[in-house]
Design a protein around this motif. Structure first.
Motif, PDB file in Angstrom:
ATOM      1  N   ARG A  22       0.836  -1.222   0.000  1.00 31.58           N
ATOM      2  CA  ARG A  22       0.000   0.000   0.000  1.00 31.58           C
ATOM      3  C   ARG A  22       0.858   1.255   0.000  1.00 31.58           C
ATOM      4  O   ARG A  22       0.552   2.228  -0.692  1.00 31.58           O
ATOM      5  N   ALA A  23       1.926   1.250   0.799  1.00 29.72           N
ATOM      6  CA  ALA A  23       2.826   2.410   0.837  1.00 29.72           C
ATOM      7  C   ALA A  23       3.505   2.598  -0.522  1.00 29.72           C
ATOM      8  O   ALA A  23       3.679   3.735  -0.987  1.00 29.72           O
ATOM      9  N   ASN A  24       3.855   1.499  -1.166  1.00 28.38           N
ATOM     10  CA  ASN A  24       4.462   1.563  -2.491  1.00 28.38           C
ATOM     11  C   ASN A  24       3.486   2.177  -3.502  1.00 28.38           C
ATOM     12  O   ASN A  24       3.843   3.061  -4.278  1.00 28.38           O
ATOM     13  N   THR A  25       2.253   1.715  -3.466  1.00 31.64           N
ATOM     14  CA  THR A  25       1.221   2.255  -4.362  1.00 31.64           C
ATOM     15  C   THR A  25       1.011   3.740  -4.094  1.00 31.64           C
ATOM     16  O   THR A  25       0.845   4.538  -5.026  1.00 31.64           O
ATOM     17  N   ALA A  26       1.032   4.122  -2.817  1.00 27.69           N
ATOM     18  CA  ALA A  26       0.819   5.535  -2.442  1.00 27.69           C
ATOM     19  C   ALA A  26       1.890   6.442  -3.049  1.00 27.69           C
ATOM     20  O   ALA A  26       1.609   7.587  -3.420  1.00 27.69           O
ATOM     21  N   LEU A  27       3.127   5.931  -3.176  1.00 28.69           N
ATOM     22  CA  LEU A  27       4.201   6.710  -3.799  1.00 28.69           C
ATOM     23  C   LEU A  27       3.814   7.102  -5.226  1.00 28.69           C
ATOM     24  O   LEU A  27       3.887   8.269  -5.615  1.00 28.69           O
ATOM     25  N   TYR A  28       3.384   6.125  -6.003  1.00 36.20           N
ATOM     26  CA  TYR A  28       3.053   6.378  -7.405  1.00 36.20           C
ATOM     27  C   TYR A  28       1.789   7.232  -7.538  1.00 36.20           C
ATOM     28  O   TYR A  28       1.708   8.084  -8.422  1.00 36.20           O
ATOM     29  N   GLU A  29       0.825   7.020  -6.646  1.00 39.96           N
ATOM     30  CA  GLU A  29      -0.389   7.840  -6.679  1.00 39.96           C
ATOM     31  C   GLU A  29      -0.070   9.299  -6.366  1.00 39.96           C
ATOM     32  O   GLU A  29      -0.650  10.209  -6.961  1.00 39.96           O
ATOM     33  N   ALA A  30       0.864   9.537  -5.447  1.00 43.15           N
ATOM     34  CA  ALA A  30       1.250  10.914  -5.119  1.00 43.15           C
ATOM     35  C   ALA A  30       1.888  11.595  -6.328  1.00 43.15           C
ATOM     36  O   ALA A  30       1.602  12.771  -6.608  1.00 43.15           O
ATOM     37  N   VAL A  31       2.727  10.867  -7.065  1.00 44.33           N
ATOM     38  CA  VAL A  31       3.348  11.442  -8.264  1.00 44.33           C
ATOM     39  C   VAL A  31       2.267  11.733  -9.303  1.00 44.33           C
ATOM     40  O   VAL A  31       2.264  12.809  -9.912  1.00 44.33           O
ATOM     41  N   GLU A  32       1.333  10.802  -9.504  1.00 39.88           N
ATOM     42  CA  GLU A  32       0.262  11.014 -10.483  1.00 39.88           C
ATOM     43  C   GLU A  32      -0.558  12.259 -10.163  1.00 39.88           C
ATOM     44  O   GLU A  32      -0.937  13.008 -11.069  1.00 39.88           O
ATOM     45  N   ARG A  33      -0.817  12.499  -8.884  1.00 36.23           N
ATOM     46  CA  ARG A  33      -1.613  13.665  -8.465  1.00 36.23           C
ATOM     47  C   ARG A  33      -0.782  14.938  -8.360  1.00 36.23           C
ATOM     48  O   ARG A  33      -1.330  16.025  -8.182  1.00 36.23           O
ATOM     49  N   GLY A  34       0.544  14.805  -8.387  1.00 36.85           N
ATOM     50  CA  GLY A  34       1.403  15.972  -8.173  1.00 36.85           C
ATOM     51  C   GLY A  34       1.320  16.453  -6.735  1.00 36.85           C
ATOM     52  O   GLY A  34       1.440  17.646  -6.464  1.00 36.85           O
ATOM     53  N   ASP A  35       1.161  15.534  -5.804  1.00 37.30           N
ATOM     54  CA  ASP A  35       0.899  15.844  -4.398  1.00 37.30           C
ATOM     55  C   ASP A  35       2.196  15.867  -3.592  1.00 37.30           C
ATOM     56  O   ASP A  35       2.643  14.838  -3.077  1.00 37.30           O
ATOM     57  N   THR A  36       2.796  17.039  -3.464  1.00 37.10           N
ATOM     58  CA  THR A  36       4.057  17.163  -2.730  1.00 37.10           C
ATOM     59  C   THR A  36       3.870  16.942  -1.228  1.00 37.10           C
ATOM     60  O   THR A  36       4.794  16.473  -0.560  1.00 37.10           O
ATOM     61  N   THR A  37       2.701  17.243  -0.694  1.00 35.21           N
ATOM     62  CA  THR A  37       2.441  17.016   0.730  1.00 35.21           C
ATOM     63  C   THR A  37       2.440  15.522   1.038  1.00 35.21           C
ATOM     64  O   THR A  37       3.056  15.077   2.005  1.00 35.21           O
ATOM     65  N   ALA A  38       1.771  14.751   0.202  1.00 35.62           N
ATOM     66  CA  ALA A  38       1.771  13.297   0.382  1.00 35.62           C
ATOM     67  C   ALA A  38       3.185  12.756   0.218  1.00 35.62           C
ATOM     68  O   ALA A  38       3.621  11.875   0.971  1.00 35.62           O
ATOM     69  N   MET A  39       3.914  13.264  -0.763  1.00 31.99           N
ATOM     70  CA  MET A  39       5.278  12.805  -1.001  1.00 31.99           C
ATOM     71  C   MET A  39       6.133  13.056   0.235  1.00 31.99           C
ATOM     72  O   MET A  39       6.915  12.192   0.643  1.00 31.99           O
ATOM     73  N   ASP A  40       5.967  14.191   0.867  1.00 30.52           N
ATOM     74  CA  ASP A  40       6.714  14.529   2.083  1.00 30.52           C
ATOM     75  C   ASP A  40       6.412  13.519   3.196  1.00 30.52           C
ATOM     76  O   ASP A  40       7.318  13.107   3.922  1.00 30.52           O
TER      77      ASP A  40
END
Length: 159
Positions: free
Chosen positions: A13-31
């Motif tokens: 799930r954490a791995n998937t969240a990485l790619y989803e954050a990039v797709e959304r352009g979500d720097t807060t999630a990436m942090d």
């Protein structure tokens, strides 16, 4: 009754969240996803880039990629998760679909596909899994084998 996810499921799930954050352009999630421990240096290798070391350098690289990419979508295949104590390793193939440069202002450019094999290392931090290291390597497209011309032998015989 709901079951508690296994470590492997949490890491996936954490791995998937990485790619989803990039797709959304979500720097807060990436942090939130990257390990934040002054004792441990994170690292990242994007395809064709040198090794980036340090949390701020890695997060800056993702912010740059997300800001300069109009469209990106990841289809992950061949996902394998291995957990050993508080460390986990994920290998996968990133089937990437992204928007190429547009010919005219305000238009989406043509979609471009790319394959990247990735290794993501996670470390348990409290009760969550955080990314410690990401390494992506491009998969080189193989040229189609040339068809033999009429009358030519297809190659050495197995006889």
């Amino acid at each position: 009754m709901t079951s508690v996810p296994t470590d492997s499921e949490q890491v996936e799930r954490a791995n998937t969240a990485l790619y989803e954050a990039v797709e959304r352009g979500d720097t807060t999630a990436m942090d939130r996803l990257w390990l934040d421990d002054p004792e441990v240096e994170v690292s990242c290798v994007h395809p064709g880039w040198p090794v980036l070391r340090g949390r701020s350098e890695v997060l800056r690289s993702f912010a740059l990629i997300m800001a300069s990419t109009e469209y990106i979508q990841f289809f992950l295949t061949d996902v394998e998760v291995a957990v050993a104590g508080d460390t986990a390793l994920v290998t996968c193939t990133e089937n990437i679909l992204s928007g190429g440069p547009a010919e005219s202002e305000g238009e989406l450019g043509p979609l471009v596909g790319q394959l990247v094999v990735a290794t993501n290392v996670f470390r348990r931090s409290g009760d969550e899994w955080r990314i410690w290291s990401h390494h992506g390597s491009p998969v080189l497209a193989s040229e189609e084998e040339e068809e033999p011309e009429e009358g030519e032998s297809p190659g050495p015989s197995a006889a």
